[in-house]
Design an enzyme around this catalytic site. Structure first.
Site, short mmCIF file in Angstrom:
data_model
loop_
_atom_site.label_atom_id
_atom_site.label_comp_id
_atom_site.label_asym_id
_atom_site.label_seq_id
_atom_site.Cartn_x
_atom_site.Cartn_y
_atom_site.Cartn_z
N HIS B 67 0.86 -1.19 0.00
CA HIS B 67 0.00 0.00 0.00
C HIS B 67 0.89 1.24 0.00
O HIS B 67 1.73 1.40 0.88
CB HIS B 67 -0.93 0.00 1.22
CG HIS B 67 -1.98 -1.06 1.14
ND1 HIS B 67 -2.37 -1.83 2.21
CD2 HIS B 67 -2.73 -1.48 0.07
CE1 HIS B 67 -3.31 -2.68 1.81
NE2 HIS B 67 -3.54 -2.50 0.53
N GLU B 70 1.85 3.66 3.08
CA GLU B 70 2.39 3.10 4.32
C GLU B 70 3.91 3.17 4.30
O GLU B 70 4.60 2.16 4.18
CB GLU B 70 1.85 1.67 4.49
CG GLU B 70 0.33 1.64 4.56
CD GLU B 70 -0.29 0.25 4.62
OE1 GLU B 70 0.46 -0.74 4.68
OE2 GLU B 70 -1.54 0.16 4.62
N ARG B 125 -3.19 5.00 -1.99
CA ARG B 125 -3.07 3.63 -1.45
C ARG B 125 -2.82 2.58 -2.54
O ARG B 125 -2.00 1.69 -2.38
CB ARG B 125 -4.38 3.31 -0.71
CG ARG B 125 -4.57 1.87 -0.30
CD ARG B 125 -6.00 1.67 0.20
NE ARG B 125 -6.33 0.27 0.41
CZ ARG B 125 -6.19 -0.36 1.58
NH1 ARG B 125 -5.70 0.25 2.62
NH2 ARG B 125 -6.52 -1.62 1.69
N HIS B 195 3.10 -4.14 6.63
CA HIS B 195 2.14 -3.05 6.43
C HIS B 195 2.28 -2.05 7.58
O HIS B 195 3.05 -2.22 8.49
CB HIS B 195 0.71 -3.59 6.48
CG HIS B 195 0.32 -4.44 5.31
ND1 HIS B 195 -0.67 -4.07 4.43
CD2 HIS B 195 0.77 -5.63 4.86
CE1 HIS B 195 -0.81 -5.00 3.51
NE2 HIS B 195 0.05 -5.96 3.75
N GLU B 269 1.57 -5.31 10.96
CA GLU B 269 1.05 -3.95 10.89
C GLU B 269 1.90 -3.16 11.88
O GLU B 269 1.77 -3.32 13.08
CB GLU B 269 -0.43 -3.90 11.32
CG GLU B 269 -1.37 -4.71 10.45
CD GLU B 269 -1.76 -3.99 9.17
OE1 GLU B 269 -1.39 -2.81 8.99
OE2 GLU B 269 -2.44 -4.62 8.34
#
Lengths: 94, 308
Positions: B67, B70, B125, B195, B269
């Site tokens: 993405h 990020e 994104r 991510h 994440e």
């Protein structure tokens, strides 16, 4: 084309209490341009969840009004996104 | 001349390309660069192979930056390559890992999107492919994999942020990665995708609430890796399957890699919990990378000890 600017755009952090509030937020996403940060799309929004999304300066007031009307708990995480974008470069070139 | 690359700051794509060349030049016995494909805007997709052995050895594939917005994710992949190459022969664990296994690192998966976030829209994104019969651009690459593809609402709208594309693996970036992983399937023991944000370690499945057959092992590895991560700065991560920890998603790279037969698949994440979201300040890059390194190293050690 000049780069997109995000002056005075907000990021809101909403604490959803139930499905009813989740549906209010999904409804807002239908009528406003909300950029979902977490979860990454409105269809993932569910009750008992915290939701982060970005909203433009222009649409902020009506979103805020709707959240207040439905007694939804929220916090403004970012008041001026453009300012935070610039501040992320907080390490000087060596 | 792209300017100076530094690990403490976010780097443009040009700087990252120059950095990949520098890493190969500086560590020719340890690092090699493989072009696995190109993007719709004709940018190269580079994987860095780190390790001293041939392609038959156990290996871990790790990708960053699927993405575009990020940014902490590509920063971690660069940090990982640097630390791995630098500590070979100095750090006992890393030396052992690199003597016995290879790492394939894709520092930026969504190259066109990443460039777009630097030049035009910091909040972008998706990738930058054109969509038929729509003015909207881009596909969410993490919905474009062939794992229950497009089975949930809202992934079929080209203007949506989670648009899954016209078909599974329709995107050049996805195809390049899946082809590479399929080609190296025999040696790959783990798949890791990085991510941001929300501080989690996730494992399959996303498309179903059902837990994978190896869920006990995956839970154990995820738990210990988050323990390792928090040992440095006490950063709290949670862990679990995608569907039970966040929400159900279709077409994710993690589910696809698991179903292909790579039994150790994890999505990280990274920081933070929402204070900065996608705009994590550069002053937090080093600490975020240092703690994440502990978790990834733990997974690698586990693979070395336990995988077939």
């Amino acid at each position: 084309v000049p780069p997109v600017r995000f002056d005075r755009e907000k990021v809101l952090h909403v604490n959803l209490q139930d499905e009813k509030q989740a549906n209010v937020l999904k409804g807002l996403a239908d009528t406003h341009e909300l950029d979902f940060w977490y979860p990454d799309a409105p269809h993932h929004v569910a009750g008992n969840m915290t939701v982060d999304f970005r909203v433009s300066e222009k649409e902020f007031q009506s979103v805020q009004l709707a959240l207040d009307q439905h007694e939804m708990r929220y916090e403004i995480l970012i008041h001026d996104l453009q300012e935070v974008i610039e501040k992320q470069f907080d390490v000087k070139e060596d | 001349i792209p300017g100076r690359h530094t690990y403490a700051k976010y780097n443009t794509w040009d700087k990252i390309v120059a950095w990949t060349e520098k890493m190969v030049h500086k560590h020719p016995e340890m690092v090699s660069r493989i072009k696995i494909g190109t993007t719709i805007e004709d940018n190269p997709l580079y994987v860095l192979k780190i390790g001293t052995g041939d392609e038959r050895r156990k290996a871990i594939f790790m990708d960053c930056g699927i993405h575009a917005r990020e940014w902490i994710s590509p920063a971690f992949c660069q940090w990982f390559v640097y630390q791995a190459a630098k500590s070979y022969g100095k750090n006992k664990i890393m030396t052992k890992l690199l003597d016995r296994m290879n790492f394939y690192v894709l520092p930026v998966f969504n190259v066109d999107g990443y460039i777009w976030t630097w030049k035009q829209n910091r909040m972008w994104r998706k990738n930058r492919s054109r969509n038929l019969n729509s003015k909207c651009i881009g596909t969410d690459l993490n919905r474009n994999f062939n794992a229950s593809w497009n089975s949930f609402p809202d992934t079929n709208k080209p203007c949506g942020e989670t648009y899954a594309g016209p078909a599974p693996e329709s995107e050049k970036e996805t195809r390049a990665v899946t082809d590479f992983i399929r080609k190296h399937r025999k040696s790959l023991e783990a798949y890791i995708t990085i991510h941001s944000y929300s501080q989690m370690v996730l494992f399959p499945y996303g498309y179903t609430a059902k837990l994978p057959p190896d869920q006990e092992e995956l839970t154990k590895v995820a738990k210990v890796s988050t323990d390792a991560l928090s040992s440095r700065y006490e950063t709290r991560y949670i862990y679990g399957s995608i569907a039970s920890t966040i929400y159900r998603t279709s077409g994710s790279s993690l589910d696809w890699a698991y179903n292909l037969g790579i039994k150790h698949t994890f999505a990280f994440e990274l920081r933070d919990k929402g204070r900065f979201g996608f705009l994590l300040p550069e002053s937090q890059i080093k600490s975020t990378c240092k703690e994440t390194m502990l978790a990834v190293k733990y997974i690698a050690k586990y693979i070395l000890r336990h995988a077939s």
